[in-house]
Design an enzyme around this catalytic site. Structure first.
Site, PDB file in Angstrom:
ATOM      1  N   ASP A 272       0.674  -1.224   0.081  1.00 50.47           N
ATOM      2  CA  ASP A 272      -0.098   0.096   0.103  1.00 50.47           C
ATOM      3  C   ASP A 272       0.843   1.173  -0.022  1.00 50.47           C
ATOM      4  O   ASP A 272       2.052   1.355   0.539  1.00 50.47           O
ATOM      5  CB  ASP A 272      -0.843   0.067   1.401  1.00 50.47           C
ATOM      6  CG  ASP A 272      -2.132   0.513   0.892  1.00 50.47           C
ATOM      7  OD1 ASP A 272      -2.498   1.447   0.423  1.00 50.47           O
ATOM      8  OD2 ASP A 272      -3.090  -0.607   1.267  1.00 50.47           O
TER       9      ASP A 272
ATOM     10  N   ASP B  53      -3.449   4.965  -2.513  1.00 49.67           N
ATOM     11  CA  ASP B  53      -4.442   5.151  -1.449  1.00 49.67           C
ATOM     12  C   ASP B  53      -4.866   6.168  -2.243  1.00 49.67           C
ATOM     13  O   ASP B  53      -4.387   7.242  -2.518  1.00 49.67           O
ATOM     14  CB  ASP B  53      -4.066   5.429  -0.229  1.00 49.67           C
ATOM     15  CG  ASP B  53      -5.077   5.636   0.886  1.00 49.67           C
ATOM     16  OD1 ASP B  53      -5.899   4.810   1.037  1.00 49.67           O
ATOM     17  OD2 ASP B  53      -4.976   6.629   1.606  1.00 49.67           O
TER      18      ASP B  53
ATOM     19  N   GLU C 100      -6.709   3.138  -5.903  1.00 49.05           N
ATOM     20  CA  GLU C 100      -7.988   3.067  -5.193  1.00 49.05           C
ATOM     21  C   GLU C 100      -8.846   4.454  -5.657  1.00 49.05           C
ATOM     22  O   GLU C 100      -8.154   5.586  -5.672  1.00 49.05           O
ATOM     23  CB  GLU C 100      -7.688   3.348  -3.744  1.00 49.05           C
ATOM     24  CG  GLU C 100      -9.152   3.406  -3.073  1.00 49.05           C
ATOM     25  CD  GLU C 100      -8.850   3.936  -1.479  1.00 49.05           C
ATOM     26  OE1 GLU C 100      -9.842   3.372  -0.688  1.00 49.05           O
ATOM     27  OE2 GLU C 100      -8.057   4.583  -1.350  1.00 49.05           O
TER      28      GLU C 100
ATOM     29  N   HIS D  14     -10.806  -3.126   3.372  1.00 51.73           N
ATOM     30  CA  HIS D  14     -10.877  -2.924   4.651  1.00 51.73           C
ATOM     31  C   HIS D  14     -11.532  -1.762   4.911  1.00 51.73           C
ATOM     32  O   HIS D  14     -11.667  -1.496   6.273  1.00 51.73           O
ATOM     33  CB  HIS D  14      -9.341  -2.777   5.058  1.00 51.73           C
ATOM     34  CG  HIS D  14      -8.767  -1.164   4.240  1.00 51.73           C
ATOM     35  ND1 HIS D  14      -8.578  -1.594   2.861  1.00 51.73           N
ATOM     36  CD2 HIS D  14      -8.488  -0.049   4.770  1.00 51.73           C
ATOM     37  CE1 HIS D  14      -8.067  -0.371   2.439  1.00 51.73           C
ATOM     38  NE2 HIS D  14      -7.977   0.317   3.459  1.00 51.73           N
ATOM     39  N   ASP D  15     -12.152  -1.069   4.053  1.00 49.84           N
ATOM     40  CA  ASP D  15     -13.055   0.108   4.292  1.00 49.84           C
ATOM     41  C   ASP D  15     -14.435  -0.380   4.307  1.00 49.84           C
ATOM     42  O   ASP D  15     -15.388   0.517   4.544  1.00 49.84           O
ATOM     43  CB  ASP D  15     -12.709   1.120   3.291  1.00 49.84           C
ATOM     44  CG  ASP D  15     -11.432   1.805   3.800  1.00 49.84           C
ATOM     45  OD1 ASP D  15     -10.807   1.929   4.756  1.00 49.84           O
ATOM     46  OD2 ASP D  15     -10.710   2.422   2.664  1.00 49.84           O
TER      47      ASP D  15
END
Length: 530
Positions: free
Chosen positions: A99, A201, A264, A325-326
């Site tokens: 990430d 991200d 993302e 994860h979100d």
């Protein structure tokens, strides 16, 4: 790039490192823990592991507030631990994706400490600073994604700095070439250590409107929504100049062979696909989250797939995601029976699938008691159900205390159902969801039609979604019943077939006539003949 490139034919598996495996008993997962589970990942059949942030961080947002882009936070281990992990992963044939968090740093990063020290500091322009509005108020109406104004007042220098998320996460000024150079050097630091790619991200946030204009109001805003939805993010994100930055990142990765750039991006399809860049010079895989937000309905999903396929630029490679994860887990959204159908959908659509740890064992919604809440978003906007803790709970490995995740107290509570939902037990159940995922992955490896074959929609009605995957002479039909009632449908072109796999794992090898019967909540993969 050829269709046999690893990130086109392979399967990506996201690990939230705090919750995968703890090796030292502090209740938080770490790099040595991930190393301990590499054999499981090989047995399971994935090709690449993507690890959420492990950089040095005060953990205001659990690693998405970076204080040093070229170091490992002691919670997770050391650079030596990382080097051992990537060496062992590569030895086992696994790729490793990191990430990367370029939109903002921690307010504890030395860059920001310098930037806020004085208006005259050379790094002042590395972040976004603005004077108050003429009336003395906020510079504009931009809202933080975690609620409240995105502007934080700095008493010492009498200006506001911009933070799209937490006040502890000041946004970098990506219009500054020195910022770009520093961040690209950070990418090279990890590429030189052997990293196979990056998931970037909030990549669509990197450039903001040069004039800092107010965002227009969202006329459809409802009181039960997150505050960020109060305005349309017209000027605070997705600016035209961001594509230059993405192309520059891509060129950095192209200095190394066969690396992948994943972005993302939470945007509508017509804007999402622009991140492939002109002549495919942008992200290799702009993350496609549409399945997360589309109603679990056969007709809507069929329309979504067709729309996405039609929107892709020529040569653009698709990708699909069921959770991360979100976002709430797929098991929490559709229930355990349809979670099996979702597994077949994810692993048979054209494009690169990204899995989320724990989905393969059927973790659903985990209730987090108020006293155990960790997520800053939930703390900032309580009562709206925005908390991300339920999808970040520890992995279930066995039936022992703390399910083999830790010998200490886990940082988040485990799902209380873990005694009947863990890797060790499900490996011994021939029809478990874990064995379904493994069998689907095996089938995907055995049949190129499923990994790189063409996609052809098959007209159906009601709750049935069907499509063909074709490679050379091979034709595989995928039929998914997204409803609770059995359905019968005709195979295309008068063909007959042979069942390769059922989501129930209780069919395989049976021949069919031209008519196929789908049980409730069932998916089938059928090799077409004739």
């Amino acid at each position: 790039m050829p269709e046999t490139t690893w990130w086109k034919r392979g399967i990506v598996y996201q690990i939230y490192p705090r919750s995968f495996q703890d090796s030292n008993g502090d209740g938080i997962g770490d790099l040595k823990g991930i190393r301990q589970r590499l054999d499981y990942l090989m047995w399971f059949g994935i090709d690449a592991l993507w690890i959420s942030p492990i950089y040095i961080s005060p953990m205001a947002d659990f690693g998405y507030d970076v204080a040093d882009y070229c170091g490992i936070d002691p919670i997770f281990g050391t650079l030596e631990d990382f080097d051992h992990l990537i060496e062992e992963a590569h030895a086992k044939g696994l790729k490793l994706i990191l990430d990367f968090v370029p939109n903002h740093t921690s307010d504890q990063h030395p860059w920001f400490q310098e930037s806020r020290s004085s208006r005259a500091n050379p790094k002042r322009d590395w972040y976004i600073w603005r004077d108050p509005a003429p009336d003395g108020g906020l510079p504009n109406n931009w809202i933080s994604n975690f609620g409240g104004s995105a502007w934080e007042w700095d008493e010492a220098t009498e200006q506001y700095y911009y933070n799209a998320f937490l006040k502890e996460q000041p946004d970098l000024n990506w219009r500054n070439p020195e910022v770009r150079k520093a961040m690209y050097d950070a990418l090279r630091f990890w590429l030189n250590r052997g990293v196979d790619g990056f998931r970037v991200d909030v990549i669509w946030h990197l450039i903001k409107d040069a004039e800092f204009r107010d965002n227009p109001p969202n006329l459809g805003f409802q009181p039960n929504q997150a505050e960020i939805n109060r305005f349309l993010q017209v000027y605070s994100a997705d600016q035209p100049e961001v594509h230059e930055v993405v192309s520059e990142m891509r060129r950095v990765l192209e200095e190394y062979p066969e690396r992948v750039l994943i972005g993302e991006i939470y945007l509508p399809l017509e804007r999402l696909v622009t991140y492939y860049g002109q002549n495919l010079s942008g992200a290799h895989l702009p993350f496609n989250f549409q399945l997360i937000h589309t109603a679990w309905n056969a007709r809507q999903i069929a329309a979504l797939i067709n729309e996405y396929e039609d929107a892709l630029p020529e040569g653009g490679w698709p990708n699909w995601v069921l959770g991360n994860h979100d976002q709430p887990r797929i098991g929490a959204r559709v229930g355990p029976r349809q979670a099996r159908v979702a597994a077949m959908l994810l692993l048979t659509l054209r494009g690169t699938p990204t899995m989320y740890y724990g989905d393969e064992i059927g973790i659903g919604k985990v209730e987090i008691p108020p006293e155990a809440v960790q997520d800053p978003w939930e703390k900032n906007e309580p009562g709206l159900g925005l908390g991300r803790d339920p999808q970040r709970t520890p992995m279930h490995w066995d039936g022992s205390a703390q399910s083999g995740f830790t010998r200490g107290r886990p940082w988040l509570p485990l799902d209380p159902r873990y005694p009947s939902c863990h890797v060790e037990g499900l490996r011994n159940e021939p029809t478990s969801i874990l064995m379904l995922y493994r069998r689907l992955i095996e089938l995907r490896r055995q049949h190129m039609a499923l990994s790189i074959g063409r996609y052809k929609p098959i007209p159906t009605e009601g709750d049935v979604l069907a499509y063909e995957r074709q490679h050379k002479a091979e034709r595989l039909l995928v039929a998914l019943n997204l409803g609770e009632k059995p359905h019968t449908f005709l195979l295309p072109d008068g063909a007959t077939g042979r069942v390769l796999l059922s989501t129930g794992l209780d069919q395989g090898g049976e021949t069919t006539g031209a008519q196929v019967h789908l049980r409730s909540d069932e998916g089938l993969i059928i090799a077409l003949q004739g």
